[in-house]
Design a protein around this motif. Structure first.
Motif, PDB file in Angstrom:
ATOM      1  N   GLN A 134      10.009 107.632 -20.383  1.00 21.54           N
ATOM      2  CA  GLN A 134      10.467 106.162 -19.717  1.00 21.54           C
ATOM      3  C   GLN A 134      11.804 106.336 -19.165  1.00 21.54           C
ATOM      4  OE1 GLN A 134       9.939 103.736 -23.213  1.00 21.54           O
ATOM      5  NE2 GLN A 134      11.957 102.969 -22.961  1.00 21.54           N
TER       6      GLN A 134
ATOM      7  N   TYR B 168       7.167 104.114 -16.659  1.00 20.25           N
ATOM      8  CA  TYR B 168       6.650 105.128 -17.530  1.00 20.25           C
ATOM      9  C   TYR B 168       5.896 106.009 -16.628  1.00 20.25           C
ATOM     10  CZ  TYR B 168       7.392 101.821 -21.358  1.00 20.25           C
ATOM     11  OH  TYR B 168       8.027 100.587 -22.016  1.00 20.25           O
TER      12      TYR B 168
ATOM     13  N   ASN C 233      -1.838  93.125 -19.548  1.00 21.20           N
ATOM     14  CA  ASN C 233      -1.026  92.556 -20.583  1.00 21.20           C
ATOM     15  C   ASN C 233      -1.526  92.246 -21.875  1.00 21.20           C
ATOM     16  OD1 ASN C 233      -1.768  89.976 -19.855  1.00 21.20           O
ATOM     17  ND2 ASN C 233       0.183  89.307 -19.832  1.00 21.20           N
TER      18      ASN C 233
ATOM     19  N   LYS D 179      -1.596 100.740 -21.795  1.00 22.15           N
ATOM     20  CA  LYS D 179      -1.174 102.134 -21.433  1.00 22.15           C
ATOM     21  C   LYS D 179      -2.468 103.066 -21.869  1.00 22.15           C
ATOM     22  CE  LYS D 179       3.054 102.449 -22.914  1.00 22.15           C
ATOM     23  NZ  LYS D 179       4.294 102.903 -23.340  1.00 22.15           N
TER      24      LYS D 179
ATOM     25  N   ILE E  55       3.551 104.243 -14.322  1.00 17.88           N
ATOM     26  CA  ILE E  55       3.252 102.960 -14.835  1.00 17.88           C
ATOM     27  C   ILE E  55       4.691 102.083 -14.984  1.00 17.88           C
ATOM     28  CG2 ILE E  55       2.320 101.382 -16.804  1.00 17.88           C
ATOM     29  CD1 ILE E  55       0.867 103.765 -17.425  1.00 17.88           C
TER      30      ILE E  55
ATOM     31  N   LYS F  60       6.340  98.571 -16.256  1.00 16.07           N
ATOM     32  CA  LYS F  60       6.500  97.310 -17.135  1.00 16.07           C
ATOM     33  C   LYS F  60       7.244  96.369 -16.794  1.00 16.07           C
ATOM     34  CE  LYS F  60       7.142  95.567 -21.857  1.00 16.07           C
ATOM     35  NZ  LYS F  60       7.786  96.071 -23.088  1.00 16.07           N
TER      36      LYS F  60
ATOM     37  N   PHE G   2       1.856  95.702 -17.564  1.00 15.58           N
ATOM     38  CA  PHE G   2       1.922  97.111 -17.070  1.00 15.58           C
ATOM     39  C   PHE G   2       1.206  97.208 -15.836  1.00 15.58           C
ATOM     40  CE2 PHE G   2       2.807  97.195 -21.536  1.00 15.58           C
ATOM     41  CZ  PHE G   2       3.719  98.219 -21.765  1.00 15.58           C
TER      42      PHE G   2
END
Length: 162
Positions: A4, A14, A40, A45, A69, A71, A84
């Motif tokens: 991350q 991510y 969400n 994930k 990904i 966030k 995400f």
């Protein structure tokens, strides 16, 4: 496992084995589709990982590439958990309307329930681009009308083309 990287106080990127994926394999399909994925609710994930394998096994699409990904905070209805988001680049033989129906079926399979605009959701799949098509009808607008305004699209898009 994900690496991350904090972009700022509100945004985290991510990267994992399936998100940050790219293949050079030849495809039999003719249409290139960029799909925004988001959610969400629950373990998003993990759901994205399951979605990746679902799409990889599908006979209707081939996965070319995925972004990392992101966030990020919600927009519209703000009283909900962070989202995400990622992008998946697919090849398909389907028309844009067939692709829309296919993605809605996938959302439903993954537990999507529609309550109100910008509501929390387990999985959201949006066609961002379909080849170089411009479509503007009641059910589908391509390119996605707000893609240029959303970090949830722009940051993963930049990640795809690094």
């Amino acid at each position: 496992m994900y690496l991350q990287r904090k972009l700022n106080d509100k945004l985290v990127l991510y990267k994992g084995l399936r998100f940050g994926y790219k293949t050079t394999q030849k495809t039999k399909f003719t249409h290139k589709v960029t799909v925004g994925i988001g959610g969400n609710i629950g373990d998003v994930k993990r759901r994205f990982e399951h979605l990746f394998y679902f799409l990889k096994k599908s006979k209707k699409v081939e996965v070319l590439q995925t972004s990392s990904i992101l966030k990020n905070p919600p927009f519209g209805f703000r009283e909900q958990d962070d989202f995400f988001n990622a992008l998946v680049v697919l090849k398909t033989g389907m028309t844009p309307m067939q692709m829309l129906k296919y993605l809605q079926m996938v959302e439903k399979k993954f537990g999507r329930k529609r309550s109100f605009a910008n509501a929390p959701r387990s999985l959201d799949l949006d066609i961002i681009f379909f080849d170089n098509a411009n479509i503007n009808n009641k059910r589908l607008k391509v390119p996605h009308p707000h893609w240029r305004e959303r970090e949830s699209v722009l940051i993963p898009l930049m990640d795809l083309y690094r």
